[in-house]
Design a protein around this motif. Structure first.
Motif, mmCIF file in Angstrom:
data_model
loop_
_atom_site.group_PDB
_atom_site.id
_atom_site.type_symbol
_atom_site.label_atom_id
_atom_site.label_comp_id
_atom_site.label_asym_id
_atom_site.label_seq_id
_atom_site.Cartn_x
_atom_site.Cartn_y
_atom_site.Cartn_z
ATOM 1 N N LYS A 73 40.064 19.763 28.053
ATOM 2 C CA LYS A 73 40.406 18.933 29.219
ATOM 3 C C LYS A 73 40.977 17.594 28.786
ATOM 4 N N SER A 74 40.417 17.044 27.716
ATOM 5 C CA SER A 74 40.806 15.707 27.278
ATOM 6 C C SER A 74 40.496 15.568 25.804
ATOM 7 N N GLU A 104 34.635 13.950 27.286
ATOM 8 C CA GLU A 104 35.449 14.458 28.403
ATOM 9 C C GLU A 104 36.229 15.707 27.999
ATOM 10 N N GLY A 117 35.299 18.839 27.731
ATOM 11 C CA GLY A 117 34.985 20.135 28.336
ATOM 12 C C GLY A 117 34.293 21.049 27.341
#
Ligand code: IPM
Ligand code: MG
Length: 349
Positions: free
Chosen positions: A325-326, A331, A333
């Motif tokens: 995701k990032s 962050e 995921g």
């Protein structure tokens, strides 16, 4: 073939990200072996024994084929001690005069600059790594008084400038790059050091007619990193400017979690590291992104000449980024170790 790979896990999240890089090394090791030589260097050793980098350790580091470093620095230690006496001392003593910092945006990676297309960001910063403001030249006069003078000198030698500019021309002319070299400096103010750099670029340009050369002031380079990164292919710059622009570079490639670099001695022992710090607030939580350390491993393998293994790591990273995701801690995921597994999975195919 067995390579001796020195491993400095270091402080904070260093050990966690190095563990993932070594997991990937194990997965792509094919046709060669790696003997890991662990070095206990960093804040814990310093706080326990007062030692930062004993000469015996330096000798053992010099006997390795390559070194993988996690991160050094710790809030318990006064700033400057581990940075100067460990990290910079290794760079200087092993004469790792090239700091190679690719700024590449991998597939699917989000950045803070919505106007950038993925392939706009594909450049390499060649940071001079052995002199400039980092040489430690200078001193205090009348320290602690109202008339204190602090001098910090930038040392730029013909030898040092010429070897880094020559390295950069050769990189720009190589098939992996696009044949453009930009000098980033501040020649309008640093009229001695900047002048030397510019003269050397102009002279060596004659030996490399296939390379287009360009010049950009360092402050304007910051604008272009955001506004038009595609104008850069290979950047050559001094130690301090290189330090600063590569943090900005990391952000346009997705963040510190993905930015890797190499401290290279083309005729000696090189050391590869994620360029971010120790992230004390993330330590031990499984939230830190190991891709920068895995990218450092990829560069290490390439430097050893293990192209095939390096390419597998690169494929692994690309397949991981397209699923995450990032790139930012917490962050992603996935946990730190799951990201390592994604790379291993992608490197297998
Ligand atoms: C880097 C770091 C180091 C540097 C520090 C930790 C001394 O910022 O590798 O970019 O300034 O070179
Ligand atoms: Mg830095």
């Amino acid at each position: 073939m067995t390579y001796r790979v020195g491993v400095i896990r270091g402080d904070g999240t260093g050990p966690e990200v190095v563990a993932e890089a070594l997991k990937v090394l194990d997965a792509v090791r094919d046709g060669f072996d790696a003997e890991l030589v662990d070095f206990e260097l960093g804040a814990d050793r310093y706080l326990r024994t007062g030692e930062v980098l004993p000469d015996e350790d330096l000798v053992r580091l010099a006997g390795c084929d390559a070194i993988l470093l996690g991160a050094v620095g710790d809030p318990r230690v006064k700033p400057g001690i581990l940075e100067r006496d460990l990290l910079l001392r290794i760079r200087f003593e092993l004469d790792q005069w090239v700091n190679l910092r690719p700024v590449i945006r991998y597939p699917g990676v989000q950045t803070l600059v919505p106007s950038h297309a993925e392939d706009d960001v594909n450049l390499v910063v060649v940071r001079e790594n052995s002199e400039g403001l980092y040489s430690g030249a200078g001193g205090f006069h009348r320290k602690g008084t109202a008339h204190e003078v602090a001098v910090q000198e930038s040392i730029n030698t013909r030898h040092g400038v010429e070897r880094i500019v020559r390295y950069s021309f050769e990189l720009a002319a190589s098939p992996e790059r696009r044949g453009k070299l930009t000098l980033v400096h501040k020649t309008n103010v640093l009229t001695y050091a900047g002048d030397l750099y510019q003269r050397v670029v102009d002279e060596l340009a004659k030996e490399h007619p296939s390379v287009e050369t360009d010049y950009v002031h360092v402050d304007a380079a910051c604008i272009y990193f955001l506004d038009q990164p595609s104008r850069f292919d290979v950047i050559v710059t001094d130690n301090m400017f290189g330090d600063i622009v590569t943090d900005l570079g990391a952000m346009i490639q997705g963040g510190m979690g993905i930015a890797a670099g190499g401290n290279i001695n083309p005729d000696g022992v090189s050391m590869f590291e994620p360029i971010g710090g120790t992230a004390p607030s993330e330590t031990g939580r499984g939230t830190i992104n190991p891709l920068a350390a895995i990218g450092a491993l990829q560069m290490l393998l390439r430097q050893l000449g293990e192209r095939e293994a390096a390419e597998r790591v690169d494929r692994g990273i690309r397949s991981a980024t397209s699923r995450m995701k990032s790139m930012r801690a917490g962050e992603m995921g996935f946990t730190t170790s799951e990201v390592g597994d994604l790379v291993v999975e992608g490197a297998a195919t």
